[in-house]
Design a protein around this motif. Structure first.
Motif, short mmCIF file in Angstrom:
data_model
loop_
_atom_site.label_atom_id
_atom_site.label_comp_id
_atom_site.label_asym_id
_atom_site.label_seq_id
_atom_site.Cartn_x
_atom_site.Cartn_y
_atom_site.Cartn_z
N GLU A 59 0.82 -1.21 0.00
CA GLU A 59 0.00 0.00 0.00
C GLU A 59 0.86 1.26 0.00
N ALA A 60 2.01 1.24 0.69
CA ALA A 60 2.89 2.41 0.68
C ALA A 60 3.42 2.68 -0.72
N ILE A 61 3.76 1.61 -1.42
CA ILE A 61 4.23 1.78 -2.80
C ILE A 61 3.12 2.33 -3.68
N ALA A 62 1.92 1.77 -3.54
CA ALA A 62 0.79 2.22 -4.36
C ALA A 62 0.40 3.66 -4.03
N ALA A 63 0.44 4.02 -2.75
CA ALA A 63 0.06 5.38 -2.35
C ALA A 63 1.03 6.41 -2.93
N LYS A 64 2.31 6.10 -2.88
CA LYS A 64 3.30 7.02 -3.46
C LYS A 64 3.10 7.11 -4.97
N ALA A 65 2.81 5.98 -5.59
CA ALA A 65 2.58 5.97 -7.04
C ALA A 65 1.37 6.82 -7.41
N ARG A 66 0.29 6.70 -6.63
CA ARG A 66 -0.91 7.51 -6.93
C ARG A 66 -0.59 9.00 -6.86
N THR A 67 0.14 9.40 -5.85
CA THR A 67 0.51 10.81 -5.70
C THR A 67 1.32 11.29 -6.89
N GLN A 68 2.27 10.48 -7.32
CA GLN A 68 3.13 10.88 -8.43
C GLN A 68 2.35 10.90 -9.75
N VAL A 69 1.47 9.93 -9.96
CA VAL A 69 0.69 9.87 -11.20
C VAL A 69 -0.27 11.05 -11.28
N LEU A 70 -0.89 11.40 -10.16
CA LEU A 70 -1.85 12.51 -10.16
C LEU A 70 -1.18 13.88 -10.28
N ALA A 71 0.14 13.91 -10.22
CA ALA A 71 0.85 15.17 -10.46
C ALA A 71 0.73 15.59 -11.93
N TYR A 72 0.36 14.65 -12.78
CA TYR A 72 0.15 14.96 -14.20
C TYR A 72 -1.31 15.33 -14.39
N SER A 73 -1.54 16.56 -14.80
CA SER A 73 -2.88 17.16 -14.77
C SER A 73 -3.87 16.47 -15.70
N THR A 74 -3.41 15.69 -16.66
CA THR A 74 -4.33 15.05 -17.59
C THR A 74 -4.79 13.67 -17.10
#
Length: 301
Positions: A59-74
């Motif tokens: 979950e820690a890996i997935a949570a960090k990934a979600r944050t980084q992916v959502l940094a892209y506005s599209t």
């Protein structure tokens, strides 16, 4: 009814889906990720064999990934479950459990699989914690310890052979009459590997960490871990709804770039391969996202 239109719809927001989302977000694509929040490794305490993240919780890996992916506005992520998929007028229309409809030019299935738990008390509670599927993911943590292998025939024998690399204290539980060949029995005897054919009554554990396996005749076997290969089903039948071919084992058929047998539909991650790990899912998602973007460029340039 709420309707949304995107260039790429990704169904499944775990490692393959998020990785594809990043590749597409960095390619300036308008992407929606639908995630039900039920990854198959949600009971697993730690993820291993993934450089830079070795030993972290899934979950820690997935949570960090979600944050980084959502940094892209599209790129957007919604918590929902896709329940129906159709192809209409060259586009894909996906309906969710909440009643929303998403129309997309391209579709990426990163839906994973569901492991089917064996009908043995304690098995499901220990799955992913001390009853394990992959020695490359978890073998090091139980190296040189007492390990049980639950399996029979060629499948059980092959798993014993693989686990012999991590420990010499192995017991094969066939959970009934063994279907081993005489040559396999001889090889197991040669390596002093006990074969127990009595049915398993229960797996004794504390919060998912097994301590012993009790047999139907009452005899206990002390263990530190157990490995098993269990049957699985696809987490969703969306790929079947769209007509995507599946292997005899039940995986979605793809080429090396994640393309399924239906044009415009891609798949990546555990739903496509028996090689299940976080690192491999991320690699597959990244590759599929890049190839999918190239396909859209080729269609318009």
């Amino acid at each position: 009814m709420n309707q949304n239109s995107v260039e790429v719809l990704i169904i499944g927001g775990s490692y393959a889906g998020l990785s594809a989302g990043m590749a597409l977000g960095r390619s300036l694509r308008n992407v929606l990720i639908i995630d039900s929040g039920k990854p198959c490794n949600r009971q697993t305490p730690q993820s291993h064999n993934f450089i830079t993240h070795d030993g972290q919780t899934p979950e820690a890996i997935a949570a960090k990934a979600r944050t980084q992916v959502l940094a892209y506005s599209t790129v957007q992520i919604i918590h929902d479950t896709a329940i129906r998929a159709d192809r209409k007028a060259g586009r894909f229309e996906v309906t969710t459990a909440s009643g929303s409809v998403v129309v997309a030019k391209k579709l990426l299935m990163a839906t994973g699989i569901t492991d089917l738990m064996l009908d043995i008390p304690g098995f499901a509670e220990c799955w992913g914690i001390s009853v394990l599927h992959c020695p490359y993911c978890h073998g090091y943590e139980v190296r040189n310890q007492k390990i049980g292998i639950l399996g029979n025939g060629d499948n059980g024998y092959d798993l014993v052979k693989l686990l012999s690399n991590w420990s010499k204290q192995l017991v094969l539980f066939t959970n009934g009459n063994a279907t081993l060949t005489p040559e396999q029995r001889q090889k197991l005897q040669q390596y002093q590997i006990l074969v127990v054919e009595t049915a398993i009554q229960e797996i004794i554990h504390t919060k998912g960490y097994l301590t012993e396996v009790t047999m139907a005749n009452g005899k206990p076997y002390t263990l530190d871990a157990m490995f098993a290969r269990v049957p699985f089903v696809q987490h969703t039948d969306l790929a079947l709804q769209l007509g995507c071919a599946h292997t005899e084992a039940g995986h979605i058929v793809t080429d090396e770039f994640g393309r399924t047998t239906i044009p415009g539909v891609y798949a990546a991650g555990d739903s496509t391969t028996p090689m299940r790990s976080v690192a491999m899912a991320i690699a597959a998602g990244n590759k599929a996202g890049a190839v999918l973007n190239k396909e859209m460029i080729d269609e318009t340039f």
